[in-house]
Design a protein around this motif. Structure first.
Motif, mmCIF file in Angstrom:
data_model
loop_
_atom_site.group_PDB
_atom_site.id
_atom_site.type_symbol
_atom_site.label_atom_id
_atom_site.label_comp_id
_atom_site.label_asym_id
_atom_site.label_seq_id
_atom_site.Cartn_x
_atom_site.Cartn_y
_atom_site.Cartn_z
ATOM 1 N N ALA A 64 0.840 -1.204 0.000
ATOM 2 C CA ALA A 64 0.000 0.000 0.000
ATOM 3 C C ALA A 64 0.873 1.252 0.000
ATOM 4 C CB ALA A 64 -0.929 -0.017 1.213
ATOM 5 N N VAL A 65 1.943 1.246 0.811
ATOM 6 C CA VAL A 65 2.832 2.407 0.850
ATOM 7 C C VAL A 65 3.505 2.592 -0.512
ATOM 8 C CG1 VAL A 65 4.913 3.382 1.900
ATOM 9 C CG2 VAL A 65 3.203 2.263 3.341
ATOM 10 N N ALA A 66 3.942 1.484 -1.111
ATOM 11 C CA ALA A 66 4.595 1.590 -2.423
ATOM 12 C C ALA A 66 3.631 2.161 -3.457
ATOM 13 C CB ALA A 66 5.101 0.227 -2.873
ATOM 14 N N ALA A 67 2.369 1.708 -3.388
ATOM 15 C CA ALA A 67 1.376 2.211 -4.340
ATOM 16 C C ALA A 67 1.142 3.692 -4.120
ATOM 17 C CB ALA A 67 0.075 1.428 -4.197
ATOM 18 N N ALA A 68 1.058 4.102 -2.847
ATOM 19 C CA ALA A 68 0.800 5.511 -2.559
ATOM 20 C C ALA A 68 1.949 6.387 -3.021
ATOM 21 C CB ALA A 68 0.551 5.692 -1.058
ATOM 22 N N VAL A 69 3.179 5.933 -2.773
ATOM 23 C CA VAL A 69 4.346 6.773 -3.032
ATOM 24 C C VAL A 69 4.802 6.659 -4.480
ATOM 25 C CG1 VAL A 69 6.763 7.135 -2.433
ATOM 26 C CG2 VAL A 69 5.096 6.683 -0.640
ATOM 27 N N LEU A 70 4.870 5.424 -4.987
ATOM 28 C CA LEU A 70 5.473 5.199 -6.300
ATOM 29 C C LEU A 70 4.444 4.879 -7.379
ATOM 30 C CD1 LEU A 70 8.395 2.959 -5.023
ATOM 31 C CD2 LEU A 70 8.593 5.326 -5.777
ATOM 32 N N LEU A 275 -10.260 10.030 -1.084
ATOM 33 C CA LEU A 275 -9.926 9.581 -2.438
ATOM 34 C C LEU A 275 -9.415 10.712 -3.329
ATOM 35 C CD1 LEU A 275 -12.814 7.026 -2.983
ATOM 36 C CD2 LEU A 275 -10.497 6.637 -2.165
ATOM 37 N N GLY A 276 -9.314 11.907 -2.758
ATOM 38 C CA GLY A 276 -8.630 12.986 -3.470
ATOM 39 C C GLY A 276 -9.479 13.781 -4.424
ATOM 40 N N THR A 277 -10.800 13.620 -4.361
ATOM 41 C CA THR A 277 -11.612 14.442 -5.246
ATOM 42 C C THR A 277 -11.974 15.769 -4.598
ATOM 43 O OG1 THR A 277 -13.539 13.221 -4.475
ATOM 44 C CG2 THR A 277 -12.604 12.554 -6.580
ATOM 45 N N LEU A 281 -5.296 16.802 0.582
ATOM 46 C CA LEU A 281 -4.568 16.070 1.613
ATOM 47 C C LEU A 281 -3.292 15.451 1.051
ATOM 48 C CD1 LEU A 281 -7.441 14.284 3.604
ATOM 49 C CD2 LEU A 281 -6.383 16.518 3.971
ATOM 50 N N GLY A 282 -3.376 14.967 -0.189
ATOM 51 C CA GLY A 282 -2.201 14.337 -0.799
ATOM 52 C C GLY A 282 -1.031 15.294 -0.876
ATOM 53 N N ALA A 283 -1.283 16.518 -1.299
ATOM 54 C CA ALA A 283 -0.216 17.498 -1.434
ATOM 55 C C ALA A 283 0.432 17.798 -0.087
ATOM 56 C CB ALA A 283 -0.771 18.774 -2.051
ATOM 57 N N MET A 284 -0.404 17.790 0.974
ATOM 58 C CA MET A 284 0.167 18.041 2.301
ATOM 59 C C MET A 284 1.183 16.970 2.682
ATOM 60 S SD MET A 284 -3.181 19.094 4.435
ATOM 61 C CE MET A 284 -4.411 20.181 3.756
ATOM 62 N N LEU A 285 0.970 15.756 2.163
ATOM 63 C CA LEU A 285 1.905 14.659 2.448
ATOM 64 C C LEU A 285 3.107 14.674 1.511
ATOM 65 C CD1 LEU A 285 -0.230 11.410 2.962
ATOM 66 C CD2 LEU A 285 1.250 12.500 4.637
ATOM 67 N N GLU A 290 -4.240 11.252 -5.577
ATOM 68 C CA GLU A 290 -4.821 9.912 -5.626
ATOM 69 C C GLU A 290 -4.050 8.875 -4.822
ATOM 70 O OE1 GLU A 290 -5.582 8.924 -9.774
ATOM 71 O OE2 GLU A 290 -7.541 9.862 -9.395
ATOM 72 N N TRP A 291 -3.164 9.344 -3.947
ATOM 73 C CA TRP A 291 -2.302 8.414 -3.212
ATOM 74 C C TRP A 291 -3.120 7.354 -2.470
ATOM 75 C CZ3 TRP A 291 -2.387 8.128 2.219
ATOM 76 C CH2 TRP A 291 -3.216 9.081 2.851
ATOM 77 N N ALA A 292 -4.165 7.804 -1.756
ATOM 78 C CA ALA A 292 -4.916 6.856 -0.931
ATOM 79 C C ALA A 292 -5.740 5.920 -1.803
ATOM 80 C CB ALA A 292 -5.806 7.613 0.037
ATOM 81 N N LYS A 293 -6.213 6.450 -2.900
ATOM 82 C CA LYS A 293 -6.990 5.609 -3.811
ATOM 83 C C LYS A 293 -6.130 4.449 -4.306
ATOM 84 C CE LYS A 293 -8.883 5.602 -8.375
ATOM 85 N NZ LYS A 293 -8.722 6.275 -9.660
ATOM 86 N N ARG A 294 -4.885 4.776 -4.640
ATOM 87 C CA ARG A 294 -3.986 3.711 -5.107
ATOM 88 C C ARG A 294 -3.701 2.709 -3.989
ATOM 89 N NH1 ARG A 294 -1.211 8.027 -7.492
ATOM 90 N NH2 ARG A 294 0.282 7.957 -5.777
#
Ligand SMILES: N[C@@H](CCC(=O)N[C@@H](CS)C(=O)NCC(=O)O)C(=O)O
Lengths: 338, 422
Positions: A64-70, A275-277, A281-285, A290-294
């Motif tokens: 999950a972390v790999a999907a979110a980051v990469l 889910l980023g719509t 939140l993603g940019a803050m990280l 779409e990080w969490a969606k992935r």
């Protein structure tokens, strides 16, 4: 920093922790791969399958972390670690995170300087014994020979348990879970003790699982979760909130079946933020929207990951118990996404 | 070198000039040694300083306070009293003693195996010598860790567990008149106990203490002194009269009577192991982990020692054997009086290295769960306290000290064996 790198090698490897502290996210992105520390093999938690692909409940966190980051859940280098090597591997920067049924304790957090990013399994230490010995309670274990893995909390709990019950035992220290099982099955020890979840997992692989009983006593609290090095808070946040995303997804009813549909937008603002719509939140990280969606897309939400790897329909057959959502009376609880 | 260098040596009292440090061969080597020494010290200081600085940066500092804190873990083989509330320091000492125990046992066994195999490999008997070369080649060419694991897994899988001794028709039974139990957890043998132990009081009956063993040791030392006196007297008589008086009955009495007296005084009884509950209780448990490590180290290193012994014997020229034979000595006397004493001079120096190897290889103990100093201090203590640098430094110090001690003792022995030139 240059000389630190060279001479760090001359000193005991793995202790120049300061050098490897900052910017794990940049390192991971530059490498294109997440180095994730896992066990050397515990069924259901982390084990390579017949094709050599790592599978399991802890492995799912890495993916999950790999999907979110990469953006790629297969971009993970799994590094098998033993109870002994895991902390050195993390402290030295050999791995970016550790997801290896590791108990969150005061001294690991404060003294060994690691940052636990949450709990993915609330566990406790149990005992397993061959049914033929006819022992039904841990207090009848006086004089037993007990297999334990060294370098674990298990070892310390065990000493405390026997001491406070005023009974004696003979410890047999062992380095990996596989060796412990081997010795237990050869009868070199009467009892095998470790986290109850791992007992169930390893018993599932026995020839005749029903010939072994797990005793009712749980002698400790073992909150197991992923951890990272102290000091790199941005990276810690990513791992923490990836796990929280999986948990929140279950709470909000987001699963692999409806993920595509919901990520088109829904009327629940928290789902939209997750889910980023909506919001950023993603940019803050330091990631995209779409990080969490992935992350959820890899294998579904927390509940789905649990059910697939260790749940009641698997040979391991663990009930949710303490690991149910707080809304179902369990302890699994994520802070809100806002 | 020195002769061509400086014609003025000892003639004129030429004053010392700075350039002589480089140009004068009398000083040049000293100069370079000094420079090298300073460079090494500077390098060490730099590395050390860097280590301390980096540790400080990472928020770690070198501190040995943890040695005084409770260890919290149990150890199965405890040569001295220890429980989970004892300190990390004490756990380290328990580990150190365990290291020494297995090292001493393995050194003795390896020497016996090595000498026998080395001598037999030179045997004229084709089969015997081939078997011995087979042994040497097999054992020294497979890593010792593999041997440790092989022996250990054979032991746990082939030997019966304590459970199999149970029941009306047990599938395993004790041997040697029901006094010794061989199980996959180790061998249980009877252990001596003293009913009149020094430490025993009315309230707390104790079965043995250091004092008891000291008394036994004292009796043995006394016997030894008297026995050497007797053989000196016998030699003297032989020189004077040409006849060596028979002393074996005297020596037997000298050894047996004091020992028997002391044991009787202490009230020796034997504690025989007995199956109770999960396991055998009582007696002395020689754990499977110790046995596996001990035998693996012994047979592995024995193969190397066998080669050293063979080399030592072959270094003695055949003329010596022939000359001794011509004087009418029988083959085994030739070996023990002529060949081996000379061969020892060749054998001992490499033997020192083998003893050091055994001691260092014993740190593979954790593979079978034997709690040596690497397992306690360098294993569990390191992991539970996270004090890696401190524990590793201590470990290095331990192994260095032990190794230097072994070297020192063996060098003394070597010097006594050396050819004394007149
Ligand atoms: N939760 C405990 C114990 C963790 C642990 O070592 N569990 C065993 C259970 S079998 C394991 O994961 N073994 C797998 C391995 O050795 O790779 C801790 O964090 O100290």
């Amino acid at each position: 920093m240059k000389k630190t790198v060279i001479l760090g090698a001359l000193t005991v490897a793995g202790l120049a922790a300061g050098a490897a502290a900052a910017a794990t996210l940049d390192d991971v992105k530059a490498r294109g791969k997440l180095n994730c520390g896992v066990t050397t093999g515990v069924p259901g938690f982390a084990e390579p399958d017949a094709n050599g692909v790592w599978q399991g409940f802890d492995v799912a966190v890495c993916r999950a972390v790999a999907a979110a980051v990469l953006g790629d859940s297969t971009a993970v280098e799994f590094v098998p670690t033993t109870g002994k090597t895991r902390f050195t591997a993390l402290a030295s920067g050999e791995i970016d995170m550790l997801a290896r049924n590791t108990t969150w304790t005061f001294s690991r957090d404060v003294d060994l300087k690691f940052e636990f990013t949450g709990v993915n399994y609330y566990d406790g230490q149990g005992f397993m014994i061959p049914a033929e010995l006819g022992v039904s309670s841990a207090s009848e274990l006086d004089g037993a020979t007990v297999c334990i893995q060294t370098g674990t909390t298990t070892e310390l709990n065990l000493a405390d348990f026997f001491r406070s019950n005023n009974i004696s035992y003979e410890p047999v220290p062992i380095e990996t879970g596989a060796e412990a099982v081997q010795q237990y099955n050869a009868g070199a020890c009467d009892v095998y003790t470790t986290d109850a979840s791992a007992l169930a997992a390893q018993r599932a692989n026995f020839e005749d699982p029903s010939a072994h009983v797990i005793m009712p006593e749980i002698i400790s609290k073992e909150p197991l979760g992923p951890l990272v090095r102290h000091g790199d808070h941005e990276w810690g946040d990513i791992v923490r909130w990836t796990l929280n995303a999986l948990i929140t997804a279950e709470e909000l009813g987001v699963n692999s079946a409806n993920l595509a549909e919901l990520s088109g937008g829904s009327n629940n603002p928290e789902i939209n933020r997750l889910l980023g719509t909506e919001g950023d939140l993603g940019a803050m990280l330091g990631l995209d929207a779409e990080w969490a969606k992935r992350a959820i897309g890899v294998a579904g939400n927390y509940g789905e990951v649990f059910a697939k790897n260790i749940g009641e329909d698997t040979p391991i057959g663990l009930a949710r118990g303490l690991n149910a959502q707080w809304t179902d009376g369990g302890l699994i609880y994520s802070p809100p996404f806002r | 070198m020195t002769t061509i260098s400086d014609p003025s040596v000892g003639t004129t009292n030429q004053s010392f000039r700075l350039a002589m440090l480089l140009n004068d061969t009398r000083y040049r080597s000293l100069t370079f040694q000094f420079i090298a020494l300073v460079a090494i010290i500077a390098f060490m200081a730099f590395v050390g300083g860097n280590l301390v600085r980096n540790l400080a940066e990472a928020g770690l500092n070198i501190s040995y306070k943890f040695l005084g804190e409770p260890a919290g873990y149990d150890i199965n083989q405890r040569p001295i009293e220890y429980d989970s509330q004892s300190s990390h320091g004490r756990a380290a000492i328990v580990g150190l003693l365990n290291t020494l125990i297995v090292a001493v046992l393995a050194c003795i066994t390896a020497t016996v195996i090595g000498v026998v195999a080395g001598v037999l490999r030179l045997s004229n008997n084709w089969l015997v010598s081939k078997i011995m070369s087979f042994y040497v080649e097999i054992f020294r060419n497979v890593p010792v860790l593999i041997w440790i694991l092989i022996i250990f897994s054979i032991m746990i899988n082939a030997l019966p567990g304590p459970r199999e001794f149970k029941g009306d028709t047990p599938s395993a039974s004790m041997i040697l008149f029901d006094t010794v139990a061989v199980t996959n957890r180790g061998v249980f043998v009877p252990s001596p106990e003293f009913s009149n132990s020094f430490a025993s009081t009315e309230e707390v009956p104790v079965t043995s203490t250091g004092m008891d063993w000291l008394l036994i040791l004292a009796a043995l030392v006394l016997s030894w002194i008297v026995a050497t006196r007797v053989s000196q007297w016998a030699s003297k008589t032989q020189e004077e009269t040409g006849i060596r008086p028979k002393t074996w009955h005297m020596r037997l009495a000298i050894w047996a009577v004091p020992l028997a007296g002391v044991l009787l005084f202490l009230g020796l009884t034997w504690n025989i192991p007995e199956l109770k509950g999960f396991n055998f209780k009582g007696g002395l448990q020689i754990r499977g982990s110790l046995l596996a490590l001990w035998f693996a180290l012994a047979i592995y290193t024995g193969a190397f020692i066998a080669e050293n012994v063979r080399a030592g014997i072959m270094a003695i020229s055949k003329g010596q054997t022939e000359a001794a034979g011509a004087l009418g000595l029988r083959p085994n006397l030739i070996m023990s009086l002529v060949v081996l004493p000379q061969a020892l001079r060749v054998i001992i120096p490499p033997l020192i290295s083998q003893y050091l190897n055994i001691t260092k290889n014993s740190s593979l103990a954790i593979a079978v769960g034997y709690m040596d100093v690497t397992g306690t201090l360098g294993g569990i203590t390191l992991l539970q306290t996270g004090r890696a640098i401190e524990t590793i430094l201590l470990l290095m110090l331990f192994y260095l000290t032990v190794s230097l001690l072994i070297s020192a003792v063996m060098n003394v022995f070597n010097n006594r064996m050396k050819l004394k030139e007149r």
